[in-house]
Every structure is written in structure tokens, then in C-alpha cells.
Design a protein around this motif. Structure first.
Motif, PDB file in Angstrom:
ATOM      1  N   THR A  61      57.056 -13.607 -28.890  1.00 14.70           N
ATOM      2  CA  THR A  61      55.611 -13.821 -29.007  1.00 14.70           C
ATOM      3  C   THR A  61      55.106 -13.259 -30.333  1.00 14.70           C
ATOM      4  O   THR A  61      54.301 -13.895 -31.030  1.00 14.70           O
TER       5      THR A  61
ATOM      6  N   ASP B 205      49.706 -20.369 -12.479  1.00 12.20           N
ATOM      7  CA  ASP B 205      50.198 -21.194 -13.582  1.00 12.20           C
ATOM      8  C   ASP B 205      51.697 -20.957 -13.721  1.00 12.20           C
ATOM      9  O   ASP B 205      52.178 -19.845 -13.466  1.00 12.20           O
TER      10      ASP B 205
ATOM     11  N   ILE C  28      55.077 -21.735 -16.335  1.00  9.97           N
ATOM     12  CA  ILE C  28      55.631 -22.260 -17.588  1.00  9.97           C
ATOM     13  C   ILE C  28      57.115 -21.919 -17.644  1.00  9.97           C
ATOM     14  O   ILE C  28      57.505 -20.769 -17.410  1.00  9.97           O
ATOM     15  N   GLU C  29      57.935 -22.911 -17.925  1.00  8.28           N
ATOM     16  CA  GLU C  29      59.377 -22.684 -18.076  1.00  8.28           C
ATOM     17  C   GLU C  29      59.669 -22.295 -19.514  1.00  8.28           C
ATOM     18  O   GLU C  29      59.234 -22.975 -20.437  1.00  8.28           O
ATOM     19  N   ILE C  30      60.418 -21.244 -19.694  1.00  6.76           N
ATOM     20  CA  ILE C  30      60.714 -20.799 -21.060  1.00  6.76           C
ATOM     21  C   ILE C  30      62.177 -20.370 -21.203  1.00  6.76           C
ATOM     22  O   ILE C  30      62.890 -20.150 -20.218  1.00  6.76           O
TER      23      ILE C  30
ATOM     24  N   GLY D  19      59.677 -23.840 -24.454  1.00  5.20           N
ATOM     25  CA  GLY D  19      58.468 -23.482 -23.701  1.00  5.20           C
ATOM     26  C   GLY D  19      57.609 -22.404 -24.334  1.00  5.20           C
ATOM     27  O   GLY D  19      56.507 -22.114 -23.835  1.00  5.20           O
TER      28      GLY D  19
ATOM     29  N   ASP E 217      55.947 -22.329 -27.152  1.00  4.32           N
ATOM     30  CA  ASP E 217      54.670 -22.828 -27.693  1.00  4.32           C
ATOM     31  C   ASP E 217      53.632 -22.940 -26.586  1.00  4.32           C
ATOM     32  O   ASP E 217      52.462 -22.590 -26.781  1.00  4.32           O
ATOM     33  N   GLU E 218      54.074 -23.418 -25.446  1.00  2.00           N
ATOM     34  CA  GLU E 218      53.145 -23.564 -24.314  1.00  2.00           C
ATOM     35  C   GLU E 218      52.641 -22.190 -23.857  1.00  2.00           C
ATOM     36  O   GLU E 218      51.460 -22.015 -23.552  1.00  2.00           O
ATOM     37  N   TRP E 219      53.527 -21.228 -23.834  1.00  2.00           N
ATOM     38  CA  TRP E 219      53.140 -19.858 -23.471  1.00  2.00           C
ATOM     39  C   TRP E 219      52.131 -19.293 -24.473  1.00  2.00           C
ATOM     40  O   TRP E 219      51.094 -18.729 -24.087  1.00  2.00           O
TER      41      TRP E 219
ATOM     42  N   SER F 254      50.117 -20.926 -26.318  1.00  2.00           N
ATOM     43  CA  SER F 254      48.879 -21.667 -26.125  1.00  2.00           C
ATOM     44  C   SER F 254      48.100 -21.110 -24.923  1.00  2.00           C
ATOM     45  O   SER F 254      46.869 -20.950 -24.979  1.00  2.00           O
ATOM     46  N   TRP F 255      48.799 -20.778 -23.839  1.00  2.00           N
ATOM     47  CA  TRP F 255      48.164 -20.149 -22.659  1.00  2.00           C
ATOM     48  C   TRP F 255      47.478 -18.845 -23.081  1.00  2.00           C
ATOM     49  O   TRP F 255      46.330 -18.569 -22.739  1.00  2.00           O
TER      50      TRP F 255
ATOM     51  N   THR G 221      44.362 -19.403 -25.293  1.00  2.00           N
ATOM     52  CA  THR G 221      43.252 -19.892 -24.468  1.00  2.00           C
ATOM     53  C   THR G 221      42.601 -18.753 -23.694  1.00  2.00           C
ATOM     54  O   THR G 221      41.371 -18.626 -23.666  1.00  2.00           O
TER      55      THR G 221
END
Lengths: 223, 223
Positions: free
Chosen positions: B49, B190, B192-194, B201, B203-205, B207-208, B211
Motif C-alpha cells: 500500500t 465488502d 476484495i481478492e488480492i 487486486g 489497485d481495487e484495495w 481505490s477502496w 474512497t
């Protein structure tokens, strides 16, 4: 005035553990307190052990879990007496919880009683339940530094099983480092590498178990 | 007369947590309480991160461990303020322990404060520390049934990260089952697979995370 709640709790626990231990001695049971992180393979180990000791040792199992009877259900399929203790919010088994299960087990018909603790690398190590030995599983994906970060668990255990050894090539787990770390905390710890997935090391584990059983009962047991 | 020790402990904890929360609000910090079993990948997630949010979000980390400063040392390499709390025998962080670390952090210079809890799937879920969200990691080798066996952890968490997804082909982990089990305990969680190993995954984390940070600070924060 200072009330040390934890000390009182532990003293009460130790008295009950001593009574459990006396009963196990009379019944010629070798008793193991099996501990690990969640998902390290405690129940899988018991399934594989059941297959291998059939006809040689009679197993009995007490399983502790926060919720569900899944683990006892898995073990019962091997025609092994298994009692599930669901602890609600408690993060470990104590001597009293184990004691509450004993009237429901035919200890005369059991050679080795395994107490499968709640999945937790911290709290279970603080409580004796009347066992002969604490043993623990470290699984390869957890990492080789765990003995240094959770020392009490490794300090209290007579045996460390390193499980999921079949996954080692996909991780950065250093076997030499893991063993050195465990022996830094507990120089006398026995270590066996196993895989419940492909069977590696399980003969050595069963041999450890048989030796400890015969050491305790000296042939006075049932097996 | 019945003295409910645990209730007193939790009430005292909640008062301190409320004070922590007020301070975090004044400082415009999004605060996450990160939990998992030992070795599921909490520190690895923070390392990955840190790489990805550099220049966008300023991280701060408080790490709880029974022993060693290894995790804080790992995180400090990314020029992130990191404080290690060594808990001795305590199996979780509480609000007071977190509070004791805060005077040593420049909260004005932090956007997202992550409190990396002790590796334990049970006890940390029982204590609030002033966080906006509890989040947790389930790692693939632990098994897909864990939400049913350790329900409180999954019930309390706003987000479940399924880590080590790169190992799934070598295990019997059923992704659909894992998600269904988690949602049975907590329909709003929520997921998310990482993989901290191959970056899947992440990038999605991030982004979470962004937000949630903007939701809380509404642009009033520092970033």
C-alpha cells in the motif's frame, strides 16, 4: 488492595487441570493439547492420523471452536469418539471446559486423547488443561518468523509440526530460519516437517506419537 | 453480588476509544483497525500500500505485536511513521494501548492511520480502539470456512481482503464458498481478492481506501 483477577483465574484452572491429569493417569490416556493459528491444519492432521493409527492406537478427540461443530463432524467420520466444545466468545480452552467433556467420553477405551484447541497462536498457550504435552502446528504460509513473534506458544510446546510443506516452493518460507527461530525460544522442541496434503512426514509424526504413548503407559495401557 | 469484570473492562475501553475517535476527527485522519490470523499478510499489505499511495495519501502505522519490532521495522523502510506496541502477553490491542502511542505521532501529517492489530482471529474483534473501520484479511491457505468458525471477526469488519489468491490453485479453497460464508455472517461486508505476492487486486484495495478517506474528510483533509 490489588485484586489480580488473572492470577486467581489461573490458580483455579491449575487445580482443575491437576484433577484432569490424575484421571488421565488412572485411565492410561496419553493426552495432547494441539494448538495452532486458524487454518494451519489441526483437524486435517487428526484425519490423517486416524487413518494411520487404526488398529494400533485408539484415538479420542475433544475439539474447541468458537462456533460450529464442523471439526468434530469431520473427525467422527473416522469412527473416533469426538466431542465438540463451542466456546462462544472464548479464545481458548481451559481445564474446566475440558473437564466438562470428560464424563461424555469412555476414557477406558481411549489410548490417545487429543484436545484440539481453538485456532489461536496466543491465548491457548497460557492455560494447562491436564495434558501430557502441548504440541503445535506452524503452517508454511504463515511465515518463518512466527516463533519470535508469538514466543509463548513455541516455548510451551514439546513438538512443532511444520505443515503444508508442499507449499514451500510457492512462498518465501525459510525452513532453516523457522527451525532456528523455534529453537531460540525453546532449545528442546522437537520438529517434524509434514504435509497433510501429500502425506510427507506423517510416518515420523505417528512414530513420535507411539513413542510418547508407550513412554507414558509403559505397556500398562490398552494398546 | 455479581462482578462482571469483562463488562467493566469494555466500558472503560469504549470511553478511551471515544476520546481517540474525537482526536482523529479533529486531525482529519481516516483510521483503520487491521486484523487477521498470524501470517495472513497484514504487514505485506501495508508495504504494498505504501508503494502505491506514495504522493497521494500520507500513511501512519501503529503495529501491535506480542514481541519484536520486526513489523514496524519493515514499514519504517518506506519512510512511513510507524510505532510498535509490544503487548507482552496481551492477545489484542485496546483503546488505551493505541492512545499511549498517539502523542508520539504527528497526526496532522497523516491522512490514513492504520492500526495493525496482533495476529489473532478472535480477541481483537472484541475491542474498539477509535477506528472508523475494522478491516480484516483472510488468507487462502487458512480455508474458506473460517467466517463460520470465527464469526465475530467477520461480523465486525467492513472489508474482507482475501489474500494469497496466487496460492489458490495449490489448495482446496473455494472462493465462492468463502464469500458466501462471510456474507452469511455479515451481508454488508465488502470483499476484495488480492495477492501481495503478484499485486493482483491491490489497485481495487487502494481505490477502496481513497474512497473511504474522501468520504470521511470531504476534501477537508490534507491530501
Amino acid at each position: 488492595m490489588k485484586i489480580n483477577v488473572m492470577q486467581d483465574v489461573l490458580q483455579a484452572n491449575d487445580r482443575i487441570a491437576a484433577a484432569n491429569r490424575q484421571l488421565f493417569k488412572e485411565k492410561h490416556n496419553l493426552v495432547l493439547n494441539l494448538m495452532s493459528s486458524p487454518g494451519a491444519g489441526k483437524t486435517s492432521l487428526l484425519e490423517k492420523t486416524a487413518e494411520r493409527v487404526a488398529g494400533k492406537l485408539r484415538l479420542g478427540v475433544i475439539v474447541g471452536d468458537i462456533e460450529t461443530t464442523r471439526d468434530a463432524d469431520r473427525i467422527s467420520k473416522f469412527n473416533i469418539p469426538a466431542i465438540q466444545l463451542t466456546t462462544g466468545t472464548e479464545c481458548h480452552l481451559d481445564a474446566n471446559m475440558v473437564s466438562s467433556a470428560l464424563p461424555h467420553m469412555e476414557l477406558d477405551k481411549i489410548d490417545v486423547l487429543v484436545i484440539e484447541n481453538v485456532g489461536n497462536l496466543v491465548c491457548p498457550a497460557e492455560f494447562i488443561v491436564g495434558e501430557d504435552f502441548k504440541i503445535m502446528i506452524l503452517s508454511v504460509p504463515e511465515g518463518d518468523e512466527k516463533p519470535l513473534k508469538y514466543p509463548l506458544m513455541f516455548h510451551e510446546s514439546a513438538l512443532m509440526l511444520i505443515n503444508k510443506i508442499d507449499l514451500i516452493q510457492y512462498t518465501n518460507f525459510n525452513l532453516k530460519e523457522a527451525k532456528a527461530n523455534a529453537r531460540k525460544i525453546n532449545p528442546n522442541i522437537d520438529i517434524i516437517e509434514i504435509s497433510c496434503a501429500n502425506g510427507a512426514g506423517l510416518d515420523e509424526w505417528v512414530s513420535w506419537l507411539m513413542t510418547k504413548y508407550h513412554d507414558k503407559t509403559g505397556g500398562a495401557g490398552h494398546a
